[in-house]
Structures are given as C-alpha cells and as structure tokens.
Design an enzyme around this catalytic site. Structure first.
Site, mmCIF file in Angstrom:
data_model
loop_
_atom_site.group_PDB
_atom_site.id
_atom_site.type_symbol
_atom_site.label_atom_id
_atom_site.label_comp_id
_atom_site.label_asym_id
_atom_site.label_seq_id
_atom_site.Cartn_x
_atom_site.Cartn_y
_atom_site.Cartn_z
ATOM 1 C CB THR A 27 -0.883 0.035 1.266
ATOM 2 O OG1 THR A 27 -0.033 0.160 2.418
ATOM 3 C CG2 THR A 27 -1.718 -1.234 1.400
ATOM 4 C CB ALA A 56 1.994 -0.337 6.798
ATOM 5 C CB ILE A 82 8.228 -0.281 8.278
ATOM 6 C CG1 ILE A 82 7.598 -0.846 9.555
ATOM 7 C CG2 ILE A 82 8.198 1.235 8.263
ATOM 8 C CD1 ILE A 82 6.094 -0.650 9.663
ATOM 9 C CE LYS A 83 5.671 0.842 -0.769
ATOM 10 N NZ LYS A 83 4.381 1.026 -1.433
ATOM 11 C CG LEU A 84 11.192 3.343 6.221
ATOM 12 C CD1 LEU A 84 12.528 3.202 6.952
ATOM 13 C CD2 LEU A 84 10.268 4.293 6.985
#
Ligand code: E4P
Length: 218
Positions: A27, A56, A82-84
């Site tokens: 997402t 996310a 965790i998307k960074l």
C-alpha cells in the site's frame, strides 16, 4: 517470482486473494487516499486476508519519527513490513528497525546505486518503480535489470520487489529479469487473466460438451 497486490482496496484484495496466487500486499499513502476507513483497520483486515508481507508506509521526514511510526505500525501484525521512502533518513531508520526485528521495504528506488544503499542498510525489500520511469520516457525495465544484477552479485538478503507496474508486459519482463517479486495493481491482475483465444476456446469446449450431452440424451 512472487506476486503481490498493489492496492488498499479490501474488496479487490479479498477477490484476488481467493485465487490463491497472492503472496503479499503493498500500500502507499496515495492508494490509502483512494479508499475509506482508518488505515490501521485496513492493515489489520489485509493481514487477515493475505498471509504474507503487508507493506505499510510511514510518512515522516526524520529518522526518529520513521522509527517511532514504524514500530507502531509493526505492532499491528507480525506480517507488517514498514515502507520507507529512499533517502539518508530512511537508511538510518532501516538499520534501527532491523535491529528490533522489523522488516523494511525501501520504496521509490530508481537506480542500482540506491538499491545497493538500501540493501546495505538491511532493507528486506527494495522497490524499483518501473512505470514512473516510463512516464518520463526512460526505460524502467533496464533499470530493474541493473538492480537485480547488482544485488544478485552482492551478499545481501534483500528481495527485489518490482513496483509501479502499468501493464502485464511489465510483470512478465520483471520475471524474466529475475525480480523476486512484482507488486501488481488489481486492474493489471485482471488483465493478466484474459486472452481472446482462451475465451474462444472455452466457448467452443462448452458448445461441444453441450452438443455431445444433447446427442447422448436423444
Ligand atoms: C509500490 O509499492 C507502490 O505502491 C506503487 O507500485 C506505486 O505505483 P505508481 O507509480 O503506479 O503510483
């Protein structure tokens, strides 16, 4: 190559997950902005629908905030990744999150140089964006090829997650390049299902089966 779905639309995720081919979900803030509901509730439901990495994205500029929000999101479910967004702050945050066992998907990666930095920071996934290269008249597939090659020759456990997929050809090319994963919008997954010769073949088989049944019954 594993197939992920690139959406926050729960109806699409539920439908496509029922095909049994989905290994994860990505997402981003834009995709979340296209649906209603609390993002944390959406992540929880996605984790119920798909048993695999669920990305996310954190929206923050400073490494400390990235780590704080990343830890909060990761507490939602063990499958949350965790998307960074690629950058120095994200590299530092990745190392901190990795140290506490949280996986990072480094997003907005466009070059092999960026991918190598992300891998060195301990990112579990790097997301090269194909379509956005194509949007500016450059070759996204060629960039993906360089990233896959560079990481394959390095000693990292980082998976390449081809993103910004705009058509079924992108998916096939990503597989041919050796990408570990492609994350695919629902519209493209539906396109991948179909071919006119498949539809025509089903119609003929159905008609022939009906003709035979009719003959047997008479
Ligand atoms: C990847 O994880 C992103 O969500 C996505 O693929 C971005 O694609 P876009 O360029 O179509 O926005």
């Amino acid at each position: 190559m594993k197939l992920f779905v690139d959406t926050a639309d729960l109806n699409d995720i539920e439908t496509i997950a029922s095909w049994g081919v989905v290994a994860g979900v990505t997402t981003n803030p834009t995709l979340l902005n296209q649906v209603e509901g609390d993002p944390d509730d959406i992540y929880r439901r996605v984790c119920e629908l798909v048993d695999g990495p669920i990305s996310a994205e954190v929206v923050a500029d400073a490494r400390g905030d990235m780590v704080t929000d990343g830890r909060r999101l990761a507490a939602i479910h063990d499958n949350i990744v965790i998307k960074l967004p690629m950058g120095a702050e994200a590299l530092a945050a990745t190392a901190s999150l990795r140290a506490v066992g949280i996986r990072v998907n480094m997003t907005l990666v466009f070059t092999a140089a960026q991918a190598l930095l992300a891998a060195a920071s301990g990112a579990a996934f790097v997301s090269p964006f194909l379509g956005r290269f194509d949007d500016i008249g450059q070759d996204g597939i060629e960039s993906l090829r360089e990233i896959v090659e560079a990481l394959a020759m390095s000693d990292y456990n980082t998976e390449v997650l081809a993103a910004s997929i705009r058509n079924p050809v992108h998916v096939v090319e990503a597989a041919r390049m050796g990408s570990d994963i492609a994350t695919i919008p629902p519209k493209i997954l539906y396109q991948m299902l179909n071919h006119p010769l498949t539809a025509a073949g089903i119609e003929t088989f159905n008609a022939d089966a009906a003709a035979r049944a009719e003959r047997a019954a008479s």
